[in-house]
Design a protein around this motif. Structure first.
Motif, PDB file in Angstrom:
ATOM      1  N   LEU A  19       0.819  -1.199   0.000  1.00 52.05           N
ATOM      2  CA  LEU A  19       0.000   0.000   0.000  1.00 52.05           C
ATOM      3  C   LEU A  19       0.850   1.245   0.000  1.00 52.05           C
ATOM      4  O   LEU A  19       1.878   1.315   0.656  1.00 52.05           O
ATOM      5  CB  LEU A  19      -0.895   0.017   1.248  1.00 52.05           C
ATOM      6  CG  LEU A  19      -1.950  -1.074   1.301  1.00 52.05           C
ATOM      7  CD1 LEU A  19      -2.694  -0.978   2.610  1.00 52.05           C
ATOM      8  CD2 LEU A  19      -2.887  -0.961   0.125  1.00 52.05           C
ATOM      9  N   ASP A  20       0.419   2.243  -0.765  1.00 49.96           N
ATOM     10  CA  ASP A  20       1.069   3.542  -0.770  1.00 49.96           C
ATOM     11  C   ASP A  20       0.105   4.577  -1.310  1.00 49.96           C
ATOM     12  O   ASP A  20      -0.710   4.271  -2.144  1.00 49.96           O
ATOM     13  CB  ASP A  20       2.326   3.506  -1.637  1.00 49.96           C
ATOM     14  CG  ASP A  20       2.936   4.881  -1.749  1.00 49.96           C
ATOM     15  OD1 ASP A  20       3.131   5.338  -2.876  1.00 49.96           O
ATOM     16  OD2 ASP A  20       3.174   5.479  -0.702  1.00 49.96           O
ATOM     17  N   ALA A  21       0.180   5.810  -0.816  1.00 49.80           N
ATOM     18  CA  ALA A  21      -0.790   6.790  -1.287  1.00 49.80           C
ATOM     19  C   ALA A  21      -0.313   8.205  -1.094  1.00 49.80           C
ATOM     20  O   ALA A  21       0.644   8.463  -0.403  1.00 49.80           O
ATOM     21  CB  ALA A  21      -2.114   6.615  -0.538  1.00 49.80           C
ATOM     22  N   GLN A  22      -1.042   9.124  -1.721  1.00 50.94           N
ATOM     23  CA  GLN A  22      -0.806  10.561  -1.569  1.00 50.94           C
ATOM     24  C   GLN A  22      -2.134  11.267  -1.482  1.00 50.94           C
ATOM     25  O   GLN A  22      -3.046  10.967  -2.240  1.00 50.94           O
ATOM     26  CB  GLN A  22      -0.030  11.100  -2.772  1.00 50.94           C
ATOM     27  CG  GLN A  22      -0.028  12.613  -2.888  1.00 50.94           C
ATOM     28  CD  GLN A  22       0.746  13.243  -1.767  1.00 50.94           C
ATOM     29  OE1 GLN A  22       1.651  12.622  -1.240  1.00 50.94           O
ATOM     30  NE2 GLN A  22       0.398  14.450  -1.387  1.00 50.94           N
ATOM     31  N   LYS A  60       1.464  11.123  -7.883  1.00 52.62           N
ATOM     32  CA  LYS A  60       1.908  10.506  -6.638  1.00 52.62           C
ATOM     33  C   LYS A  60       3.294  11.000  -6.230  1.00 52.62           C
ATOM     34  O   LYS A  60       4.211  10.221  -5.933  1.00 52.62           O
ATOM     35  CB  LYS A  60       1.896   8.972  -6.773  1.00 52.62           C
ATOM     36  CG  LYS A  60       0.518   8.392  -7.019  1.00 52.62           C
ATOM     37  CD  LYS A  60      -0.411   8.635  -5.846  1.00 52.62           C
ATOM     38  CE  LYS A  60      -1.790   8.042  -6.065  1.00 52.62           C
ATOM     39  NZ  LYS A  60      -2.612   8.795  -7.018  1.00 52.62           N
ATOM     40  N   LEU A  61       3.434  12.319  -6.199  1.00 49.03           N
ATOM     41  CA  LEU A  61       4.697  12.946  -5.805  1.00 49.03           C
ATOM     42  C   LEU A  61       4.710  13.085  -4.289  1.00 49.03           C
ATOM     43  O   LEU A  61       4.535  14.165  -3.733  1.00 49.03           O
ATOM     44  CB  LEU A  61       4.832  14.301  -6.499  1.00 49.03           C
ATOM     45  CG  LEU A  61       4.689  14.279  -8.026  1.00 49.03           C
ATOM     46  CD1 LEU A  61       4.805  15.676  -8.599  1.00 49.03           C
ATOM     47  CD2 LEU A  61       5.723  13.351  -8.657  1.00 49.03           C
ATOM     48  N   THR A  62       4.933  11.973  -3.617  1.00 49.04           N
ATOM     49  CA  THR A  62       4.793  11.920  -2.167  1.00 49.04           C
ATOM     50  C   THR A  62       6.041  12.341  -1.409  1.00 49.04           C
ATOM     51  O   THR A  62       6.019  12.435  -0.192  1.00 49.04           O
ATOM     52  CB  THR A  62       4.395  10.497  -1.729  1.00 49.04           C
ATOM     53  OG1 THR A  62       5.374   9.579  -2.208  1.00 49.04           O
ATOM     54  CG2 THR A  62       3.027  10.130  -2.282  1.00 49.04           C
ATOM     55  N   SER A  72       2.405   1.549  -9.372  1.00 51.94           N
ATOM     56  CA  SER A  72       1.589   1.523  -8.165  1.00 51.94           C
ATOM     57  C   SER A  72       0.116   1.651  -8.547  1.00 51.94           C
ATOM     58  O   SER A  72      -0.220   2.161  -9.618  1.00 51.94           O
ATOM     59  CB  SER A  72       1.979   2.661  -7.207  1.00 51.94           C
ATOM     60  OG  SER A  72       1.701   3.916  -7.782  1.00 51.94           O
ATOM     61  N   VAL A  73      -0.743   1.163  -7.657  1.00 50.53           N
ATOM     62  CA  VAL A  73      -2.194   1.256  -7.834  1.00 50.53           C
ATOM     63  C   VAL A  73      -2.782   1.807  -6.537  1.00 50.53           C
ATOM     64  O   VAL A  73      -2.407   1.375  -5.448  1.00 50.53           O
ATOM     65  CB  VAL A  73      -2.820  -0.113  -8.163  1.00 50.53           C
ATOM     66  CG1 VAL A  73      -4.323   0.005  -8.292  1.00 50.53           C
ATOM     67  CG2 VAL A  73      -2.211  -0.681  -9.443  1.00 50.53           C
TER      68      VAL A  73
END
Length: 696
Positions: A30-33, A82-84, A689-690
C-alpha cells in the motif's frame, strides 16, 4: 454536524486499521498521496495553473505581477503523479535539479547553483549544511512554490538559484476528509489520511489533521525505509479580525542499509564503470534515522484600512542517528579489487528558533493606491554533532559485483571533537509596489542583514561576522496589453555559505548581482499562465567541489563565475479538460577564463506534465510527465542525455471513491541520479503503483 464528524472519525480509524492489518499479513502493498484543497472549488483543485504568491516580495501578487520567474506545483499535480516526497516533487519543477548524491542525503540546484533557502508559508528557515537528510514528505502541503533567481529581499540572503516555499495545509470551515491507500513496486505500502473542519458550532475553532505512513523496500540491494508523518493545525478566531494559529509537524525517516557515498564512477585505468542498478555499497547493519519536529504559532490581525500584521514564531528540532558504511578507492577493471572500508557512527542535533514580524497593505500617494510590506526576522540555529570512526577502517573489500553487505560491525572506537556551533541572523526589510500609471508598476525594496557564527567544527574555529549588509531589490512591470506584461528585475547577491574547505572552515560568502528580464501572459480567460525569462548572474566565491575526505566533500572558492540563460514556461488549462505544466530551461555557466563551469548541471532541461479528462468519459483522467536533460560530466564521468517518462490514469467510481494507477520510468531508462559528487548511483528502473481513494 455531530454525525458528519463521527463518520469522518470512523472512516479514518477504519482506514488506519486496514493498513495495519495489511502490513502484518505482508500480502498487499500500500502507498498513497493525498492533497486536499481547502475551500477550493473542484475546478481549482484540479488546476495546474500558478496561483498568487507573496513568496517573492511579501506582497500577494499574481505570477504576471511578479518580476521574477515563479512556478507552482499544485496539489492536483502532486496527487495525480503521486509525488509523495519532496525529491519527487522538485524533480517536476521547471529549472530545478534534484542532486540525489546518496539515498538519504540530497542537494537541490537551479540555474546551476545550490538552493539553500526553504520557506514554510513564506517564513525562511536556516539551511545548516545546504542539504536535506532523510526523505521529506509532501503529505502536509497544499502546494509548492518555487521562485527562481536571487531572492535576497525576503530570504535574508541573495542566493541566485531559487527559493522553495512549502504552503502548509490549513483548517477548513467545511468538513472534509480523504483517505488514500496504494500498493506499489518493491513492497511499497502507504496510507494518507487528511481530516479537516470546524470544531464548534460557530465555526470559530477549526482543525486539520494529516497522517501518513510509508513502508517500502527498494530496487537497491538491502535498502528499505519507513516514513511516518503527523501534521496538526488549529485555528482560533479571537475576534472578527484576529486569528491565532497553532501547528505542529512530526516526521520520521528511518532507513536500513542506506548508502553513505555511492558507486565509483571509473576504474583505475580511467574507463567508465557500469554496475547493475541494484548495486549498493552499503553494509547489512547500516542505518540512518532522522526525526524532525516543527512547531509554529501565528497571530494575524487585519485592520480597518486593509493592512494586515502577522507575527510567526517557529521552533524546529531535528535529530539524526546513523551507523554508516562508506567505500573509497578505485577498482581494477579486471579484478574489481581496489575498494576499502570506512565505517562511521554519526549523531547530530539541530535546534532552530525563528521569529518573523511583518505588516503589509495598501496606501495612497499622489492620487494613486500603492502597496507596501515591512518586516523583521531573527533566527538562531544551534548544531551539535559527533562522528565515531573505526580503527579497522581501510579493510580491503571484494569486488562490488560480489558485495553482499556482509562485514563485521565496526568498533567505532575513535571519536572526534565533532561540531558545536551557533548561527544567528537578524534582518529588516521593506518593499513597496508603486502604481506609477494604470499599466506601469515599480517594486523597490531592500533588506539589511546581520549574520554571525560562533563555535567549532571538527577542531576548526568557526567564528565569522557580517554586519549591516544591504541587499537591494528593484523590479518593474509594464502591462503592454490586457493579457501581456514585460518586466525587469535587479538583485544583489550576498549568500553566507555552508560549504567548507579541506580544513573544515566555511568559505567566504558568495557575492554578486542578478539580472532578469521577461514577458508574462494570462491567456484563455486567465486559465493559462505563460512566461519567458532571460537572466544573467555574476558571482565571486562560488563553492566548487575539490575532493572528499572520509565521505565528507570539501570545496574551493571560484571567482568570476557567470551564468546566463532563458526559461519558457506554461501552466494551466489551454483547452477544456487538459491541465498542463511545462517548462524549458537553458543555462550556460562560464568561469572567469571563459571555460564551461558547473559541468554537473545540464545546459538544457525540459519538464512537462499533463492530464486530460476524456470528453466521452469525464470520470476518466489520463496523463503523462516527461523529464529530459542533456549530457553532463564532472571531470571523471559523463552522463549522456536522457528522458524519464511517467504515466498515470484515474477513474472516479462515484463522488466518494476513485482508483488510479501510475507507471514510472516507462522506457526503463538507466541513468545516474547525479554527478554533483565524484560518486553516484543509478535512478529507479520501471515501477508501478495502484491506489484506492475515498473522499468526503
Amino acid at each position: 454536524m455531530f454525525s458528519r464528524k463521527t463518520h469522518l472519525a470512523v472512516a479514518v480509524a477504519a482506514a488506519c486499521s486496514f493498513n495495519q492489518a495489511l502490513a502484518e499479513q505482508e500480502q498487499i502493498e500500500l502507498d498513497a498521496q493525498t492533497v486536499v484543497g481547502s475551500s477550493s472549488t473542484v475546478a481549482e483543485v484540479d488546476s495546474y495553473k500558478s496561483t498568487p504568491s507573496s513568496a517573492a516580495t511579501k506582497l500577494d501578487l499574481t505570477p504576471r505581477q511578479t518580476p521574477q520567474s515563479i512556478s507552482t506545483l499544485s496539489g492536483a499535480q502532486l496527487r495525480d503523479f503521486k509525488l509523495t516526497s519532496v525529491n519527487d516533487a522538485l524533480k517536476a519543477v521547471p529549472g530545478v535539479q534534484v542532486q540525489e548524491v546518496e539515498t538519504d542525503r540530497t542537494y537541490y540546484t537551479a540555474r546551476g547553483f545550490d538552493i539553500t533557502n526553504f520557506q514554510y508559508d513564506g517564513i525562511s528557515v536556516p539551511f545548516v549544511y545546504g542539504n536535506v537528510e532523510g526523505d521529506l514528505d509532501t503529505s502536509m502541503y497544499e502546494r509548492v512554490e518555487v521562485i527562481r533567481g536571487a531572492n535576497g529581499l525576503i530570504s535574508g540572503t541573495g542566493n541566485p538559484s531559487a527559493t522553495v516555499n512549502f504552503v502548509r495545509k490549513r483548517p477548513t470551515a467545511v468538513p472534509q476528509a480523504r483517505v488514500d491507500l496504494t500498493a506499489g513496486s518493491w513492497d511499497k505500502r502507504r496510507i494518507d489520511t487528511d481530516v479537516s473542519g470546524a470544531l464548534n458550532d460557530a465555526g470559530t475553532v477549526r482543525g486539520r489533521v494529516v497522517y501518513a505512513n510509508e513502508n517500502k523496500n527498494s530496487y537497491l540491494d538491502r535498502y528499505s525505509r519507513e516514513k511516518n508523518v503527523f501534521h496538526g493545525v488549529l485555528e482560533f478566531d479571537l475576534d472578527n479580525r484576529t486569528v491565532f494559529t497553532l501547528g505542529h509537524t512530526l516526521q520520521t525517516s528511518d532507513a536500513n542499509s542506506p548508502m553513505w557515498g555511492a558507486l565509483p564512477l571509473n576504474y583505475s585505468d580511467g574507463s567508465k564503470t557500469d554496475y547493475s542498478r541494484s548495486t549498493s555499497t552499503s553494509s547489512d547493519w547500516a542505518y540512518w534515522d532522522v526525526k524532525e519536529n516543527r512547531t509554529f504559532a501565528e497571530l494575524a490581525h487585519t485592520f480597518d484600512n486593509g493592512w494586515q500584521a502577522k507575527t510567526v514564531l517557529t521552533r524546529v528540532e531535528k535529530k539524526g542517528d546513523g551507523s554508516l558504511f562508506y567505500m573509497y578507492g578505485t577498482p581494477d577493471r579486471n579484478t574489481g579489487l581496489g575498494l576499502f572500508s570506512y565505517p562511521s557512527e554519526y549523531k547530530d542535533e539541530n535546534k532552530q528558533l525563528i521569529v518573523d514580524v511583518q505588516a503589509s497593505g495598501p496606501f495612497n500617494l499622489a492620487g494613486r493606491q500603492h502597496e507596501a510590506a515591512l518586516g523583521a526576522s531573527w533566527s538562531r540555529s544551534e548544531l551539535s554533532d559527533i562522528s565515531y570512526y573505526d580503527s579497522t577502517r581501510g579493510t580491503a573489500l571484494p569486488p562490488l559485483e560480489e558485495w553482499n553487505g556482509d562485514i563485521g560491525r565496526p568498533l567505532n572506537d575513535l571519536p572526534t571533537n565533532g561540531s558545536d556551533f551557533t548561527d544567528r541572523m537578524t534582518s529588516m526589510y521593506g518593499a513597496a509596489r508603486w502604481s506609477l500609471t494604470d499599466n506601469l508598476s515599480l517594486i523597490t525594496g531592500t533588506r539589511v542583514v546581520d549574520v554571525k557564527s560562533n563555535g567549532t567544527n571538527y577542531g576548526v574555529e568557526k567564528n565569522s561576522k557580517n554586519s549591516g549588509k544591504v541587499v537591494p531589490y528593484a523590479g518593474v512591470v509594464y502591462d503592454i496589453t490586457d493579457q501581456y506584461s514585460v518586466y525587469a528585475s535587479y538583485t544583489e547577491i550576498f549568500d553566507p555559505q555552508t560549504k567548507t574547505n579541506a580544513a573544515g572552515s566555511r568559505l567566504a560568502p558568495v557575492e554578486g548581482v542578478n539580472y532578469e528580464v521577461g514577458i508574462k501572459g494570462e491567456l484563455f480567460d486567465d486559465k493559462v499562465n505563460v512566461a519567458l525569462a532571460v537572466f544573467r548572474t555574476e558571482q565571486d566565491n562560488f563553492a566548487q567541489q575539490a575532493g572528499t575526505i572520509g565521505g565528507r566533500a570539501y570545496y574551493r572558492a571560484v571567482e568570476g563565475l557567470t551564468s546566463e540563460g532563458y526559461e519558457i514556461e506554461i501552466s494551466g488549462q489551454p483547452i477544456q479538460g487538459l491541465e498542463l505544466n511545462a517548462g524549458y530551461t537553458f543555462v550556460d555557466i562560464t568561469n572567469a577564463d571563459g571555460s564551461h563551469g558547473v559541468t554537473y548541471s545540464p545546459k538544457h532541461m525540459v519538464k512537462t506534465a499533463a492530464t486530460y479528462r476524456v470528453p466521452a468519459m469525464d470520470k476518466l483522467k489520463v496523463g503523462a510527465a516527461v523529464r529530459w536533460q542533456d549530457d553532463t560530466h564532472n571531470g571523471i564521468a559523463e552522463q549522456d542525455a536522457y528522458a524519464v517518462v511517467d504515466l498515470m490514469a484515474s477513474y472516479d467510481i462515484d463522488p466518494n471513491w476513485s482508483v488510479s494507477a501510475n507507471l514510472n520510468n516507462l522506457t526503463d531508462e538507466k541513468y545516474l541520479s547525479s554527478l554533483y559528487w565524484t560518486q553516484a548511483y543509478y535512478g529507479a528502473p520501471r515501477n508501478a503503483s495502484v491506489s484506492v481513494s475515498w473522499k468526503y
